[in-house]
Design a protein around this motif. Structure first.
Motif, PDB file in Angstrom:
ATOM      1  N   MET A  47       0.844  -1.183   0.000  1.00  0.00           N
ATOM      2  CA  MET A  47       0.000   0.000   0.000  1.00  0.00           C
ATOM      3  C   MET A  47       0.886   1.242   0.000  1.00  0.00           C
ATOM      4  N   PRO A  48       0.607   2.239  -0.818  1.00  0.00           N
ATOM      5  CA  PRO A  48       1.526   3.367  -1.018  1.00  0.00           C
ATOM      6  C   PRO A  48       1.450   4.418   0.088  1.00  0.00           C
ATOM      7  N   TYR A  49       1.902   4.038   1.257  1.00  0.00           N
ATOM      8  CA  TYR A  49       2.010   4.973   2.371  1.00  0.00           C
ATOM      9  C   TYR A  49       3.472   5.292   2.635  1.00  0.00           C
ATOM     10  N   SER A  50       3.713   6.493   3.144  1.00  0.00           N
ATOM     11  CA  SER A  50       4.947   6.726   3.864  1.00  0.00           C
ATOM     12  C   SER A  50       4.568   6.817   5.336  1.00  0.00           C
ATOM     13  N   ILE A  51       5.346   6.198   6.189  1.00  0.00           N
ATOM     14  CA  ILE A  51       5.022   6.102   7.612  1.00  0.00           C
ATOM     15  C   ILE A  51       6.171   6.680   8.417  1.00  0.00           C
ATOM     16  N   GLN A  52       5.844   7.624   9.270  1.00  0.00           N
ATOM     17  CA  GLN A  52       6.842   8.232  10.143  1.00  0.00           C
ATOM     18  C   GLN A  52       6.394   8.038  11.588  1.00  0.00           C
ATOM     19  N   LEU A  53       7.205   7.341  12.376  1.00  0.00           N
ATOM     20  CA  LEU A  53       6.918   7.091  13.783  1.00  0.00           C
ATOM     21  C   LEU A  53       7.853   7.937  14.632  1.00  0.00           C
ATOM     22  N   ILE A  54       7.280   8.757  15.492  1.00  0.00           N
ATOM     23  CA  ILE A  54       8.073   9.615  16.371  1.00  0.00           C
ATOM     24  C   ILE A  54       7.739   9.247  17.812  1.00  0.00           C
ATOM     25  N   ARG A  55       8.693   8.614  18.476  1.00  0.00           N
ATOM     26  CA  ARG A  55       8.490   8.223  19.864  1.00  0.00           C
ATOM     27  C   ARG A  55       8.519   9.457  20.772  1.00  0.00           C
ATOM     28  N   LYS A  56       7.926   9.324  21.933  1.00  0.00           N
ATOM     29  CA  LYS A  56       7.843  10.444  22.868  1.00  0.00           C
ATOM     30  C   LYS A  56       9.217  11.022  23.185  1.00  0.00           C
ATOM     31  N   ASN A  57      10.218  10.144  23.364  1.00  0.00           N
ATOM     32  CA  ASN A  57      11.551  10.630  23.747  1.00  0.00           C
ATOM     33  C   ASN A  57      12.314  11.252  22.582  1.00  0.00           C
ATOM     34  N   GLU A  58      11.739  11.222  21.373  1.00  0.00           N
ATOM     35  CA  GLU A  58      12.368  11.840  20.204  1.00  0.00           C
ATOM     36  C   GLU A  58      11.772  13.214  19.888  1.00  0.00           C
ATOM     37  N   GLN A  59      10.765  13.618  20.629  1.00  0.00           N
ATOM     38  CA  GLN A  59      10.074  14.873  20.349  1.00  0.00           C
ATOM     39  C   GLN A  59      10.767  16.037  21.059  1.00  0.00           C
ATOM     40  N   THR A  60      10.696  17.196  20.449  1.00  0.00           N
ATOM     41  CA  THR A  60      11.344  18.390  20.981  1.00  0.00           C
ATOM     42  C   THR A  60      10.291  19.342  21.541  1.00  0.00           C
ATOM     43  N   THR A  61      10.518  19.781  22.777  1.00  0.00           N
ATOM     44  CA  THR A  61       9.603  20.701  23.453  1.00  0.00           C
ATOM     45  C   THR A  61      10.283  22.047  23.646  1.00  0.00           C
ATOM     46  N   ASN A  62       9.562  23.124  23.335  1.00  0.00           N
ATOM     47  CA  ASN A  62      10.080  24.484  23.480  1.00  0.00           C
ATOM     48  C   ASN A  62       9.115  25.342  24.279  1.00  0.00           C
ATOM     49  N   GLU A  63       9.622  26.445  24.801  1.00  0.00           N
ATOM     50  CA  GLU A  63       8.789  27.387  25.531  1.00  0.00           C
ATOM     51  C   GLU A  63       8.024  28.281  24.558  1.00  0.00           C
ATOM     52  N   TRP A  64       6.810  28.670  24.947  1.00  0.00           N
ATOM     53  CA  TRP A  64       6.072  29.712  24.254  1.00  0.00           C
ATOM     54  C   TRP A  64       5.517  30.642  25.325  1.00  0.00           C
ATOM     55  N   SER A  65       4.821  31.695  24.920  1.00  0.00           N
ATOM     56  CA  SER A  65       4.428  32.733  25.879  1.00  0.00           C
ATOM     57  C   SER A  65       3.526  32.220  26.987  1.00  0.00           C
ATOM     58  N   GLY A  66       2.794  31.122  26.713  1.00  0.00           N
ATOM     59  CA  GLY A  66       1.868  30.609  27.717  1.00  0.00           C
ATOM     60  C   GLY A  66       2.301  29.337  28.394  1.00  0.00           C
ATOM     61  N   GLY A  67       3.448  28.774  27.992  1.00  0.00           N
ATOM     62  CA  GLY A  67       3.875  27.520  28.601  1.00  0.00           C
ATOM     63  C   GLY A  67       4.862  26.767  27.748  1.00  0.00           C
ATOM     64  N   LEU A  68       4.548  25.510  27.418  1.00  0.00           N
ATOM     65  CA  LEU A  68       5.436  24.649  26.658  1.00  0.00           C
ATOM     66  C   LEU A  68       4.698  24.096  25.446  1.00  0.00           C
ATOM     67  N   THR A  69       5.414  23.923  24.334  1.00  0.00           N
ATOM     68  CA  THR A  69       4.799  23.349  23.143  1.00  0.00           C
ATOM     69  C   THR A  69       5.726  22.313  22.523  1.00  0.00           C
ATOM     70  N   THR A  70       5.134  21.239  22.020  1.00  0.00           N
ATOM     71  CA  THR A  70       5.865  20.171  21.353  1.00  0.00           C
ATOM     72  C   THR A  70       5.364  20.057  19.927  1.00  0.00           C
ATOM     73  N   GLN A  71       6.225  20.358  18.967  1.00  0.00           N
ATOM     74  CA  GLN A  71       5.849  20.205  17.563  1.00  0.00           C
ATOM     75  C   GLN A  71       5.944  18.734  17.198  1.00  0.00           C
ATOM     76  N   LEU A  72       4.844  18.186  16.700  1.00  0.00           N
ATOM     77  CA  LEU A  72       4.791  16.774  16.328  1.00  0.00           C
ATOM     78  C   LEU A  72       5.019  16.572  14.841  1.00  0.00           C
ATOM     79  N   ALA A  73       4.498  17.493  14.015  1.00  0.00           N
ATOM     80  CA  ALA A  73       4.690  17.387  12.561  1.00  0.00           C
ATOM     81  C   ALA A  73       4.442  18.743  11.938  1.00  0.00           C
ATOM     82  N   ILE A  74       5.151  19.004  10.844  1.00  0.00           N
ATOM     83  CA  ILE A  74       4.949  20.228  10.087  1.00  0.00           C
ATOM     84  C   ILE A  74       5.175  19.899   8.609  1.00  0.00           C
ATOM     85  N   TYR A  75       4.426  20.591   7.732  1.00  0.00           N
ATOM     86  CA  TYR A  75       4.578  20.358   6.303  1.00  0.00           C
ATOM     87  C   TYR A  75       4.627  21.702   5.584  1.00  0.00           C
TER      88      TYR A  75
END
Length: 205
Positions: free
Chosen positions: A1-29
């Motif tokens: 089946m013509p999928y591309s699959i990307q698995l991002i484990r919790k410990n591979e995610q990057t968390t940054n500060e924002w004005s109201g707290g913390l944010t973790t970007q999971l995916a961007i295109y």
């Protein structure tokens, strides 16, 4: 089946500060897009709001969907509607509006630029049960992204006959496909000792 699959484990995610707290970007295109440059077509993230009251960053020309994971939040969109959200309830609004949030929460976010459409769905799978969802046909040349974020698990996910993956709490999987004229099934199996919760994000672009 013509999928591309990307698995991002919790410990591979990057968390940054924002004005109201913390944010973790999971995916961007596109993948090389930069949120700060606002040059993305869509973005998926999870955030922790640490202040009782905060003002959202203005995002003109971006449609936003927010779903609460933990806690409760009131959103007041100046000159528009206001809403009180409990866990797994969501709001859809224009990122260019002046928006104030009230309440300390953890939430899930989908941002969509012009030309993109999308939805969020909260999925609960009972102990020992399963949930099957159908990935729609795509005969019109658009790309489709399907994402699954595991709130609590473990959850065993099967994608047609192509892949079988176990997701733990905080893990994220992104499926991309294009020019597919047949529908396909994605099944979530609950291997936990209690109910499992997963958020599904769907994007057509």
């Amino acid at each position: 089946m013509p999928y591309s699959i990307q698995l991002i484990r919790k410990n591979e995610q990057t968390t940054n500060e924002w004005s109201g707290g913390l944010t973790t970007q999971l995916a961007i295109y596109p993948e090389d897009a930069d949120y700060t440059e606002r040059n993305f077509k869509w973005r998926i993230s999870s955030a922790i709001v640490e202040f009782e009251e905060s003002v959202f960053t203005p995002l003109p020309d971006i449609n936003r969907l927010i779903m609460v994971i933990d806690g409760e939040m009131t959103l007041k969109h100046e000159g528009h509607h206001h809403v009180h959200l409990k866990p797994y309830e969501q709001d859809r609004f224009n990122g260019g509006w002046t928006t104030r949030s009230f309440g300390k929460v953890r939430d899930f976010n989908l941002m969509l630029a012009e030309g993109c459409s999308g939805d969020l769905e909260a999925i609960t799978v009972e102990k020992g049960g399963y949930h099957e969802t159908v990935n729609p046909k795509n005969p019109d040349g658009h790309q489709i992204a399907e994402a699954f974020y595991c709130i609590n698990g473990p959850v065993h996910i099967t994608i047609g006959d192509q892949a079988a993956i176990d997701l733990e709490e905080g893990d994220f999987i992104l499926l991309n496909r294009e020019h597919l004229e047949t529908s396909s099934s994605i099944t979530l199996f609950n291997r936990a000792e209690a109910e499992a919760n997963v958020i599904r994000a769907s994007v057509i672009f």
